[in-house]
Design an enzyme around this catalytic site. Structure first.
Site, PDB file in Angstrom:
ATOM      1  N   ALA A 238       1.041  -1.046   0.113  1.00  0.00           N
ATOM      2  CA  ALA A 238       0.014  -0.117   0.023  1.00  0.00           C
ATOM      3  C   ALA A 238       1.035   1.051  -0.228  1.00  0.00           C
ATOM      4  CB  ALA A 238      -1.133   0.122   1.249  1.00  0.00           C
ATOM      5  N   CYS A 239       0.200   2.109   0.424  1.00  0.00           N
ATOM      6  CA  CYS A 239       1.218   3.254   0.704  1.00  0.00           C
ATOM      7  C   CYS A 239       2.884   3.469   1.125  1.00  0.00           C
ATOM      8  CB  CYS A 239       0.794   4.790   1.426  1.00  0.00           C
ATOM      9  SG  CYS A 239      -1.203   4.956   0.860  1.00  0.00           S
ATOM     10  N   SER A 240       2.769   2.611   2.033  1.00  0.00           N
ATOM     11  CA  SER A 240       4.423   2.140   2.043  1.00  0.00           C
ATOM     12  C   SER A 240       5.047   1.663   1.695  1.00  0.00           C
ATOM     13  CB  SER A 240       4.698   0.909   3.985  1.00  0.00           C
ATOM     14  OG  SER A 240       3.188   2.320   4.618  1.00  0.00           O
ATOM     15  N   SER A 241       4.700   1.201  -0.040  1.00  0.00           N
ATOM     16  CA  SER A 241       5.296   0.617  -0.740  1.00  0.00           C
ATOM     17  C   SER A 241       7.027   1.266  -0.966  1.00  0.00           C
ATOM     18  CB  SER A 241       4.739   0.243  -2.553  1.00  0.00           C
ATOM     19  OG  SER A 241       3.431  -0.569  -1.532  1.00  0.00           O
TER      20      SER A 241
ATOM     21  N   SER B  34      -0.569   7.825  -2.428  1.00  0.00           N
ATOM     22  CA  SER B  34       0.157   6.784  -1.963  1.00  0.00           C
ATOM     23  C   SER B  34       1.250   6.274  -1.685  1.00  0.00           C
ATOM     24  CB  SER B  34      -0.437   5.306  -2.548  1.00  0.00           C
ATOM     25  OG  SER B  34      -0.469   4.324  -1.660  1.00  0.00           O
TER      26      SER B  34
END
Length: 373
Positions: A155-158, A333
């Site tokens: 998710a947004c931490s990818s 993101s």
């Protein structure tokens, strides 16, 4: 074991931008039409009337003023309210590949590298266009890179998770350099008919070149001092769209097949987790929070970023200490923290310590400590 540096970053920005005023005009037109068509049911109490929005509400709630998008007309059409991105033939580069190439070429140029210098490609993003073949392998082919490629999704931490994966491979001698890219078409999974979230996301792609320090020649180098990751399961940010949807017809088209979140719960849960992780990470590397000259944080919500840095510093941060790009890009993101890094890095003096951090669904949090060379 090899020392690793980030030697180049890149950014692809779509040509179209939507202001809050434009978005609200479209949303309110939809609301008025819905309330008109359901006036009788609303009067009987069988249907709840929808509430109009305003540009002031959006900016107060998020700090967002505009967002770049891959398609503007489809989003602003009250009858559609979704981007229109026509399918491409299998012989054409995909949308995500096209975006990734734009960011990658800029990152390669800043790093002073060519495709021949890169041994691997990681595509790390929230929303992958397809299951297979991997977008990373497509990007690898498009750029003429030998070696390997794979996709990953946190998710947004990818991006921060992708940086750690790339750094590990380089440290272990499995690659000289790796291209890590984050193509995000966030508008594709956004419910533009939801007043509480229709303004959150924009589209963009970022790229990061990581390589062995002894091979780097760029003028834009940052030592990767350390990385630290954390995940904790939560349903407060979720998207239930997936390949099994066709096996349960009753769920097709349901709101949970797009982005949904419990915003207040996310704010309450995530802010202290991020501040604690970064603080512990700095301590583990014998660094004080006061040593950090810049925080490139995930660009989701301005109040979240202000609170996280305040918890760390014990005071309000300056715009130089925690730069903001979500006012013009919105939440992109995994790309958001890298956009901030890419945009606000050249002014830092040599030896400056900085933190790149992303956080989001999962919950997931990534922290990368960097030192400018």
């Amino acid at each position: 074991m090899h020392n690793v540096v980030i030697s180049g970053t890149g950014l692809y920005t779509p040509a179209n931008s939507i202001s809050n005023e434009e978005l609200v005009q479209s949303f309110n037109a939809y609301v008025q039409q819905f309330n008109s068509e359901n006036a009788v049911a609303i009067e009987r109490g069988e249907v709840q009337a929808l509430t109009e929005s305003s540009a002031a509400f959006i900016e107060k709630a998020s700090g967002i003023k505009s967002r770049f998008v891959m398609d503007k007309d489809g989003i602003l059409d009250p009858r559609r309210m979704a981007p229109r991105l026509p399918e491409r033939s299998n012989d054409e580069w995909s949308v995500l590949c096209q975006m990734a190439i734009g960011a990658a070429e800029q990152a390669l140029q800043r790093a002073g590298k060519t495709a021949a210098d890169i041994d691997g490609v990681i595509v790390a993003c929230s929303n992958l266009q397809r299951a297979y073949p991997a977008i990373a392998i497509e990007v690898q082919e498009a750029l003429g890179i030998e070696g390997f490629g794979f996709d990953m999704n946190v998710a947004c931490s990818s991006a921060t998770f992708g940086i750690q994966n790339a750094a590990n491979s380089i440290q272990l001698g499995q690659a000289r350099a790796i291209l890590m890219v984050n193509p995000e078409v966030c508008t594709g999974h956004l419910n533009f008919r939801d007043r509480d979230s229709h303004f959150i996301f924009g589209d963009a792609a970022t790229a990061v070149i990581l390589e062995r320090a002894d091979l780097a020649t760029s003028e834009h180098q940052f030592d990767v001092v350390s990385t630290k990751l954390l995940t904790k399961f939560s349903n407060n940010i979720r998207n239930n769209f997936g390949f099994l949807n066709r096996t349960a017809e009753e769920g097709i088209g349901a709101p949970d097949k797009l982005f949904v979140q419990e915003g207040r719960k996310v704010f309450r849960d995530v802010c202290p987790m991020v501040a604690e992780l970064i603080g512990v990470h700095l301590q583990e590397n014998q660094l004080d929070v006061a040593d950090v000259k810049r925080f490139w944080l995930h660009q989701a919500n301005l109040s979240m970023n202000h609170l996280i840095v305040k918890k760390l510093l014990g005071r309000e941060a300056t715009v130089e200490e925690a730069p903001v790009i979500l006012d013009t890009y919105a939440n992109t993101s995994s790309a958001g923290s890298v956009i901030a890094f890419h945009t606000y890095q050249d002014d830092l003096p040599k030896g400056s310590v900085a933190v790149l951090s992303s956080f989001g669904a999962g919950y997931s949090i990534g922290s990368v400590i960097l030192r400018k060379r």
